[in-house]
Design an enzyme around this catalytic site. Structure first.
Site, short mmCIF file in Angstrom:
data_model
loop_
_atom_site.label_atom_id
_atom_site.label_comp_id
_atom_site.label_asym_id
_atom_site.label_seq_id
_atom_site.Cartn_x
_atom_site.Cartn_y
_atom_site.Cartn_z
N GLY A 56 2.32 7.68 -0.29
CA GLY A 56 3.26 8.86 -0.27
C GLY A 56 3.74 8.97 -1.50
N SER A 57 5.18 8.95 -1.59
CA SER A 57 5.68 8.93 -3.05
C SER A 57 5.37 7.96 -4.15
CB SER A 57 7.26 9.02 -3.00
OG SER A 57 7.56 7.94 -2.46
N PHE A 71 0.80 -1.19 0.21
CA PHE A 71 0.04 -0.04 0.05
C PHE A 71 0.87 1.17 -0.02
CE2 PHE A 71 -2.27 3.39 2.46
CZ PHE A 71 -3.43 3.52 1.44
N GLU A 109 13.47 3.13 0.88
CA GLU A 109 12.54 3.28 1.84
C GLU A 109 13.34 3.04 2.99
OE1 GLU A 109 11.12 5.61 0.59
OE2 GLU A 109 10.66 4.80 -1.36
C1 BEZ Z 1 4.76 5.40 0.35
O1 BEZ Z 1 3.81 4.62 0.78
O2 BEZ Z 1 4.28 6.00 -0.65
C2 BEZ Z 1 5.96 5.37 1.01
C3 BEZ Z 1 6.09 5.16 2.31
C4 BEZ Z 1 7.03 5.32 3.06
C5 BEZ Z 1 8.25 5.42 2.16
C6 BEZ Z 1 8.27 5.87 0.75
C7 BEZ Z 1 6.96 5.59 0.27
#
Ligand code: BEZ
Length: 187
Positions: A27-28, A24, A99
């Site tokens: 964010g990016s 899921f 990440e």
């Molecule tokens: C994301 O869910 O997009 C995400 C979460 C943590 C680090 C990078 C991306």
């Protein structure tokens, strides 16, 4: 502060190179899907809210001038909308490395647009990780994002791309939009 969580993540839930798993993204991962995936579907998870409370010392900032990126904070009645990707273990490995700054993988229940559910993974950065910055006045968060730059580019680009992607998905996210409007007020 930098905290390399990539090795920890690979031990938490083992996913074989050829196995697949839902991841899921909130964010990016919503606007930057630069990895191979088997399926991509809109999804949401319950009990979490998106907040720009995680420091970015390695992507959108530096150790001297960290940026701020999204994490999720627990909030019983909240729903966080995002994008789910079905990926192989082989694809997950490099994402763990990308990440790595404080995010730990957790198992969560995803709900897709058609109401069906699946178990999946989500990267979470909690207040226990040393890169966590936590809450601050929105003006201060926006100003920090506005001035931060890192190896992956300007922090404001991350925020504005996320706000744009959420608008395109018709997702209401008052926290993200309040920050984005401070950097780029609507015309
Ligand atoms: C994301 O869910 O997009 C995400 C979460 C943590 C680090 C990078 C991306």
């Amino acid at each position: 502060m930098l905290l390399d969580t990539s090795a920890l993540n690979q031990q938490r839930q083992r996913v074989g190179d050829d196995e697949s798993v839902w991841l899921f993204g909130y964010g990016s991962l919503i606007w930057k899907a630069d990895f191979p995936f088997l399926e991509r579907r809109r999804a949401f998870i319950c009990g979490w809210e998106r907040r720009f409370w995680q420091g970015s010392h390695d992507h959108r900032g530096t150790p001297e001038a960290p940026g701020r990126v999204a994490t999720l904070v627990a909030s019983p009645d909240a729903v966080c909308h995002g994008m789910a990707y079905r990926i192989t273990g082989e694809t997950l490995k490099p994402l763990d490395i990308r990440e790595k700054n404080g995010y730990l993988r957790e198992i969560t229940t995803l709900t897709f647009d058609d109401g069906k559910h699946a178990e999946g993974l989500v990267y979470l950065a909690t207040e226990e990780n040393p890169a966590y910055l936590g809450d601050a006045p929105l003006d201060a968060i926006a100003a920090q994002i506005d001035r931060a730059h890192g190896p992956s580019g300007a922090n404001r680009e991350y925020l504005l791309n996320l706000a744009c992607a959420l608008r395109e998905l018709d997702v209401d996210d008052p926290h993200t939009f309040a920050l984005a409007n401070r950097l780029m007020p609507p015309a």
